[in-house]
Scaffold this motif. Sequence first.
Motif, mmCIF file in Angstrom:
data_model
loop_
_atom_site.group_PDB
_atom_site.id
_atom_site.type_symbol
_atom_site.label_atom_id
_atom_site.label_comp_id
_atom_site.label_asym_id
_atom_site.label_seq_id
_atom_site.Cartn_x
_atom_site.Cartn_y
_atom_site.Cartn_z
ATOM 1 N N UNK A 33 0.814 -1.226 0.000
ATOM 2 C CA UNK A 33 0.000 0.000 0.000
ATOM 3 C C UNK A 33 0.841 1.267 0.000
ATOM 4 N N UNK A 34 2.043 1.218 0.513
ATOM 5 C CA UNK A 34 2.882 2.427 0.550
ATOM 6 C C UNK A 34 3.254 2.887 -0.857
ATOM 7 N N UNK A 35 3.172 2.000 -1.845
ATOM 8 C CA UNK A 35 3.463 2.361 -3.235
ATOM 9 C C UNK A 35 2.324 3.158 -3.857
ATOM 10 N N UNK A 36 1.153 3.108 -3.246
ATOM 11 C CA UNK A 36 -0.026 3.787 -3.786
ATOM 12 C C UNK A 36 -0.292 5.030 -2.948
ATOM 13 N N UNK A 37 0.041 6.171 -3.503
ATOM 14 C CA UNK A 37 -0.061 7.431 -2.761
ATOM 15 C C UNK A 37 -1.342 8.206 -3.064
ATOM 16 N N UNK A 38 -1.944 7.949 -4.230
ATOM 17 C CA UNK A 38 -3.096 8.753 -4.636
ATOM 18 C C UNK A 38 -4.077 7.894 -5.434
ATOM 19 N N UNK A 39 -5.238 8.465 -5.687
ATOM 20 C CA UNK A 39 -6.235 7.780 -6.500
ATOM 21 C C UNK A 39 -5.683 7.552 -7.902
ATOM 22 N N UNK A 40 -4.964 8.529 -8.442
ATOM 23 C CA UNK A 40 -4.353 8.363 -9.768
ATOM 24 C C UNK A 40 -3.380 7.192 -9.790
ATOM 25 N N UNK A 41 -2.576 7.071 -8.738
ATOM 26 C CA UNK A 41 -1.662 5.929 -8.634
ATOM 27 C C UNK A 41 -2.441 4.619 -8.645
ATOM 28 N N UNK A 42 -3.475 4.571 -7.843
ATOM 29 C CA UNK A 42 -4.275 3.344 -7.729
ATOM 30 C C UNK A 42 -4.946 2.992 -9.051
ATOM 31 N N UNK A 43 -5.456 4.018 -9.742
ATOM 32 C CA UNK A 43 -6.131 3.785 -11.016
ATOM 33 C C UNK A 43 -5.161 3.300 -12.092
ATOM 34 N N UNK A 44 -3.923 3.751 -12.024
ATOM 35 C CA UNK A 44 -2.955 3.411 -13.065
ATOM 36 C C UNK A 44 -2.253 2.070 -12.832
ATOM 37 N N UNK A 45 -2.385 1.513 -11.655
ATOM 38 C CA UNK A 45 -1.748 0.219 -11.362
ATOM 39 C C UNK A 45 -2.359 -0.887 -12.216
ATOM 40 N N UNK A 110 -8.331 2.488 -0.730
ATOM 41 C CA UNK A 110 -9.560 2.782 0.017
ATOM 42 C C UNK A 110 -9.482 2.213 1.433
ATOM 43 N N UNK A 111 -9.083 0.961 1.570
ATOM 44 C CA UNK A 111 -8.994 0.347 2.893
ATOM 45 C C UNK A 111 -7.880 0.991 3.715
ATOM 46 N N UNK A 112 -6.796 1.372 3.068
ATOM 47 C CA UNK A 112 -5.717 2.090 3.766
ATOM 48 C C UNK A 112 -6.267 3.392 4.356
ATOM 49 N N UNK A 113 -7.074 4.090 3.576
ATOM 50 C CA UNK A 113 -7.673 5.335 4.040
ATOM 51 C C UNK A 113 -8.677 5.094 5.166
ATOM 52 N N UNK A 114 -9.475 4.053 5.049
ATOM 53 C CA UNK A 114 -10.442 3.732 6.107
ATOM 54 C C UNK A 114 -9.698 3.432 7.407
ATOM 55 N N UNK A 115 -8.684 2.592 7.317
ATOM 56 C CA UNK A 115 -7.925 2.179 8.502
ATOM 57 C C UNK A 115 -7.220 3.363 9.148
ATOM 58 N N UNK A 116 -6.718 4.277 8.328
ATOM 59 C CA UNK A 116 -5.991 5.433 8.872
ATOM 60 C C UNK A 116 -6.924 6.528 9.383
ATOM 61 N N UNK A 117 -8.232 6.362 9.205
ATOM 62 C CA UNK A 117 -9.193 7.327 9.715
ATOM 63 C C UNK A 117 -9.455 8.502 8.789
ATOM 64 N N UNK A 135 -16.983 3.890 0.327
ATOM 65 C CA UNK A 135 -16.819 3.515 -1.078
ATOM 66 C C UNK A 135 -17.352 4.618 -1.987
ATOM 67 N N UNK A 136 -18.486 5.193 -1.651
ATOM 68 C CA UNK A 136 -19.084 6.247 -2.483
ATOM 69 C C UNK A 136 -18.222 7.513 -2.484
ATOM 70 N N UNK A 137 -17.651 7.861 -1.333
ATOM 71 C CA UNK A 137 -16.748 9.016 -1.273
ATOM 72 C C UNK A 137 -15.536 8.784 -2.167
ATOM 73 N N UNK A 138 -14.987 7.598 -2.079
ATOM 74 C CA UNK A 138 -13.838 7.269 -2.924
ATOM 75 C C UNK A 138 -14.226 7.361 -4.401
ATOM 76 N N UNK A 139 -15.372 6.810 -4.760
ATOM 77 C CA UNK A 139 -15.825 6.801 -6.150
ATOM 78 C C UNK A 139 -16.027 8.224 -6.675
ATOM 79 N N UNK A 140 -16.560 9.109 -5.844
ATOM 80 C CA UNK A 140 -16.712 10.516 -6.246
ATOM 81 C C UNK A 140 -15.353 11.123 -6.580
ATOM 82 N N UNK A 141 -14.380 10.885 -5.711
ATOM 83 C CA UNK A 141 -13.033 11.404 -5.945
ATOM 84 C C UNK A 141 -12.449 10.797 -7.224
ATOM 85 N N UNK A 142 -12.678 9.521 -7.419
ATOM 86 C CA UNK A 142 -12.183 8.814 -8.611
ATOM 87 C C UNK A 142 -12.776 9.436 -9.876
#
Length: 163
Positions: A33-45, A110-117, A135-142
Amino acid sequence: MGQKIIPINQTLQQTSRNSLMKKYAPTNCMALASEIKSVSDAMSKDSHSIGKIQREQSKNFTEGLLLYWLIYLNQILNLKNPMSETQMVLASQLICEEFYMLKMSELTLLFKRIISGQYGEFYERLSIDKVLTFFRKYLEERFEIAIDESSRNHRDQKQNESI
């Protein structure tokens, strides 16, 4: 003589399921998860989407994988009122239906963000509506990021054509 012969395609499918389950297990994904810093990173993986796993494996397999993630979340948060097994099963079904476009790398973020509060306090309780709200908040940002990237690509293409 009493040995049952399993067809090769069934053996290959089971091997594929086992390797996917290991590859996309929450502990394996969260270790990266440390390799994924942003939504763009996650989307491009390069990772499977929930929908792709469902098409290639089965709905039951995909819901089971998502259930595994929800169990992990319940355990890692150590809440006084975690989700019940029935709630987690229903949540995995709803996630599978509504958020099929998310990649496993996005699920990791998403789970990293949930866990970190990052999505707020739990008040010692986790529920289906809270999980789906995250999930919906994440999807809006995505979607916002996808729109921005699409607009930027369109502008760049227009500029290149005018040169």
